[in-house]
Design an enzyme around this catalytic site. Structure first.
Site, PDB file in Angstrom:
ATOM      1  N   ARG A  46       0.898  -1.219   0.064  1.00  0.00           N
ATOM      2  CA  ARG A  46       0.195  -0.088  -0.031  1.00  0.00           C
ATOM      3  C   ARG A  46       0.794   1.176   0.076  1.00  0.00           C
ATOM      4  O   ARG A  46       0.530   2.346  -0.706  1.00  0.00           O
ATOM      5  CB  ARG A  46      -1.098  -0.124   1.176  1.00  0.00           C
ATOM      6  CG  ARG A  46      -1.935   1.305   1.245  1.00  0.00           C
ATOM      7  CD  ARG A  46      -3.109   1.300   2.163  1.00  0.00           C
ATOM      8  NE  ARG A  46      -3.040   0.097   3.224  1.00  0.00           N
ATOM      9  CZ  ARG A  46      -2.330   0.292   4.237  1.00  0.00           C
ATOM     10  NH1 ARG A  46      -1.748   1.556   4.539  1.00  0.00           N
ATOM     11  NH2 ARG A  46      -2.386  -0.494   5.407  1.00  0.00           N
ATOM     12  N   TYR A  98     -16.187  18.292 -14.683  1.00  0.00           N
ATOM     13  CA  TYR A  98     -16.702  16.733 -14.462  1.00  0.00           C
ATOM     14  C   TYR A  98     -17.883  16.308 -13.352  1.00  0.00           C
ATOM     15  O   TYR A  98     -17.698  16.716 -12.392  1.00  0.00           O
ATOM     16  CB  TYR A  98     -15.449  15.914 -14.254  1.00  0.00           C
ATOM     17  CG  TYR A  98     -15.574  14.312 -14.082  1.00  0.00           C
ATOM     18  CD1 TYR A  98     -16.187  13.697 -15.387  1.00  0.00           C
ATOM     19  CD2 TYR A  98     -15.600  13.697 -12.919  1.00  0.00           C
ATOM     20  CE1 TYR A  98     -16.485  12.239 -15.440  1.00  0.00           C
ATOM     21  CE2 TYR A  98     -15.719  12.379 -12.914  1.00  0.00           C
ATOM     22  CZ  TYR A  98     -16.119  11.526 -14.032  1.00  0.00           C
ATOM     23  OH  TYR A  98     -16.229  10.455 -14.092  1.00  0.00           O
ATOM     24  N   ASP A 170      -7.212  20.230 -13.157  1.00  0.00           N
ATOM     25  CA  ASP A 170      -7.610  18.649 -13.868  1.00  0.00           C
ATOM     26  C   ASP A 170      -7.273  18.759 -15.249  1.00  0.00           C
ATOM     27  O   ASP A 170      -7.871  19.460 -16.303  1.00  0.00           O
ATOM     28  CB  ASP A 170      -9.110  18.521 -13.595  1.00  0.00           C
ATOM     29  CG  ASP A 170      -9.626  17.149 -14.094  1.00  0.00           C
ATOM     30  OD1 ASP A 170      -8.895  16.581 -15.104  1.00  0.00           O
ATOM     31  OD2 ASP A 170     -10.569  16.655 -13.730  1.00  0.00           O
ATOM     32  N   LYS A 195      -8.471   8.008 -19.039  1.00  0.00           N
ATOM     33  CA  LYS A 195      -8.694   8.503 -20.015  1.00  0.00           C
ATOM     34  C   LYS A 195      -7.487   8.675 -21.404  1.00  0.00           C
ATOM     35  O   LYS A 195      -7.152   7.517 -21.684  1.00  0.00           O
ATOM     36  CB  LYS A 195      -9.190   9.792 -20.106  1.00  0.00           C
ATOM     37  CG  LYS A 195     -10.300  10.130 -18.796  1.00  0.00           C
ATOM     38  CD  LYS A 195     -11.680   9.154 -19.061  1.00  0.00           C
ATOM     39  CE  LYS A 195     -12.488   9.039 -17.972  1.00  0.00           C
ATOM     40  NZ  LYS A 195     -12.784  10.364 -17.077  1.00  0.00           N
TER      41      LYS A 195
END
Ligand SMILES: *Cc1c(COP(=O)(O)O)cnc(C)c1O
Length: 379
Positions: A46, A98, A170, A195
Site C-alpha cells: 500500500r 466533470y 484537472d 482517459k
C-alpha cells in the site's frame, strides 16, 4: 529531452534483477526484510510498489513536475487533494466540470464542513470576490467537460499565488501532450489516467503531479493512510499507454479538427463546442496554453429536442454509446443523462448544458469512416 522521447523513456529503468526492459508487474503485497527494519525501500505494497513507483516517476517527468502519486481512480486522486483541507476551509471551483468531481464536492466534502463556490472561470478575475482568509484551494478544469470552455491557467495562478491558495488543475481533457499546468503556475495537476494516458479503455486510474516537497509528503501520507492505491497491473497498463500518447494525441487532434469542421458545416447541426474554432471565446488562451485542440467536442442539433438528440445517439455504429473518453475508439455520450446526470438539471441548464447536447470523444480510426458514421446518424 523532448516530450515524445520522455514519454517512452522517462522514469523507466531496466528491471535491476533481470534486465527486463519493461517494468515488471510486481504483484506482491509485501517484501521480505533481512532484519527488522532492514529492507530495500519497500515494506508493504500500500505504501510502495516498484511498478507504481516507475509510473509515478514517469508521470512526474511528463508533466514537468518533481513528484507523481498514483491512485485507484481519478476521483480517488481528487479525494486525496480535498483531504488536505479541514472543516471551515473554502474552495473555489469551476461551474462547468466533470460530474463526478461535482458530486464528490457537494455530496461528500460539503457534509464534512468544506464550503464550495462554483464560479464561471472563463474570466479568471471572476474568482476574486470569492477569496477570503478561509480560501485554501482553487479547482480548475480546462478544456471543461462537456462545454469545452477554456480557463486561463496562468491568470488563475497569478491570483492564487500571492494569496497562498493552492491551484489544482484537472488536465484530463488536454493530456500532458497538449498542456502542462505546472509550467503555467499550477501547484497540482490531476489526471484521470483512465482517459488519454491509459488510452485503451482498459483500466481505471488517477494521478497527481506536483513540485513542492512538503505538498508531496502531505499527499503521500494521505495516499498511504487512506489507501486508494492502484494495483500493479493497472500501473503497467498506464505505463504502456504513455509510450504511445504522442502518436495517439496527434491523430486525436487531426481527426478532431476534421470532425469539428464536418459538424459545423452540416445543415442539421446547431452549435459545435470545440476550442479549435477561431471564434470560440477561449481560442486565444487555448492557443497560448495548449499545443493542440484535441478530439473532444460537443454539439447540438438545429432541432434542439431531446428526441432528435436521442435518435443520433442511438444511430451511430462506430461511435459507441458510452461514458468515458480518451480511448483509441470513438465514443458518443449524452451528458444530461450519462456523465453529468449527477449535476441537478437547473444547475446544468444555468451553465449552458442543454438536455439535447451530444458529446463526442473522437478516436483514432480512419476519419472518413468516422465522418460517414456521423453523416448517416444525423441523417
Ligand atoms: C473521468 C474524469 C474524472 C474522474 O476519473 P475516474 O478515473 O473516472 O475516477 C475526473 N475528471 C475528468 C475531467 C474526467 O473526465
Amino acid at each position: 529531452m523532448k516530450l515524445s522521447t520522455k514519454l517512452i523513456h522517462a522514469g523507466i529503468e531496466p528491471d535491476p534483477s533481470t534486465g527486463a526492459i519493461m517494468t515488471p508487474i510486481y504483484q506482491t503485497s509485501t517484501y521480505v526484510q533481512s532484519a527488522p527494519g532492514v529492507h530495500k525501500g519497500y515494506e508493504y505494497a500500500r505504501s510502495q510498489n516498484p511498478t507504481r513507483a516507475a509510473l509515478e516517476s514517469a508521470l512526474a517527468h511528463i508533466e514537468n513536475g518533481k513528484h507523481g502519486l498514483c491512485f485507484s481512480s481519478g476521483v480517488a486522486a481528487t479525494d486525496a487533494v480535498l483531504r488536505l483541507l479541514v472543516p471551515g476551509d473554502e474552495v473555489i471551483a469551476a461551474n462547468d466540470m466533470y460530474g463526478g468531481t461535482y458530486r464528490l464536492f457537494t455530496k461528500i466534502f460539503q457534509k464534512a464542513g468544506i464550503r464550495f463556490h462554483f464560479v464561471n472561470m472563463q474570466d479568471a478575475e471572476a474568482i476574486r470576490p470569492y477569496i477570503n482568509a478561509q480560501t485554501k484551494l482553487i479547482w480548475a478544469e480546462t478544456p471543461t467537460n462537456p462545454l469545452m470552455n477554456i480557463v486561463d491557467i496562468a491568470a488563475l495562478a497569478s491570483i492564487s499565488r500571492p494569496n497562498h491558495i493552492l491551484l489544482c488543475v484537472d488536465n484530463t481533457f488536454a493530456s500532458p501532450y497538449l498542456q502542462n499546468p505546472l509550467d503555467l503556475g499550477a501547484d497540482i495537476v490531476l489526471h484521470s489516467a483512465t482517459k488519454y494516458l491509459g488510452g485503451h479503455s482498459d483500466t481505471i486510474h488517477g494521478c497527481l503531479v506536483m513540485n513542492d516537497d512538503q505538498l508531496r509528503e502531505q499527499l503521500y501520507f494521505i495516499q498511504k493512510s487512506c489507501g486508494a492505491v492502484p494495483g500493479p497491473q493497472d500501473c503497467f497498463l498506464v505505463l504502456r499507454g504513455l509510450k504511445t500518447l504522442h502518436v495517439r494525441m496527434d491523430r486525436h487532434c487531426l481527426n478532431g479538427t476534421a470532425i469539428a469542421h464536418f459538424l459545423r458545416n452540416h445543415p442539421k447541426v446547431g452549435k459545435v463546442y470545440w476550442c479549435g474554432f477561431e471564434d470560440h471565446p477561449g481560442y486565444a488562451v487555448a492557443t497560448r496554453q495548449m499545443r493542440g485542440y484535441g478530439g473532444m467536442m460537443s454539439f447540438t442539433l438545429k432541432d434542439d429536442s431531446v428526441d432528435a438528440a436521442m435518435k443520433v445517439l442511438s444511430s451511430t455504429h462506430l461511435f459507441a454509446l458510452a461514458e468515458s473518453l480518451g480511448g483509441v475508439e470513438s465514443l458518443i455520450n449524452h451528458p444530461a443523462s450519462m456523465t453529468h446526470a449527477s449535476i441537478p438539471r437547473e444547475e446544468r441548464l444555468k451553465n449552458g448544458l442543454s438536455d439535447s447536447l451530444i458529446r463526442l470523444s473522437v478516436g483514432i480510426e480512419d476519419v472518413e469512416d468516422l465522418t460517414a458514421d456521423l453523416r448517416q446518424a444525423i441523417g
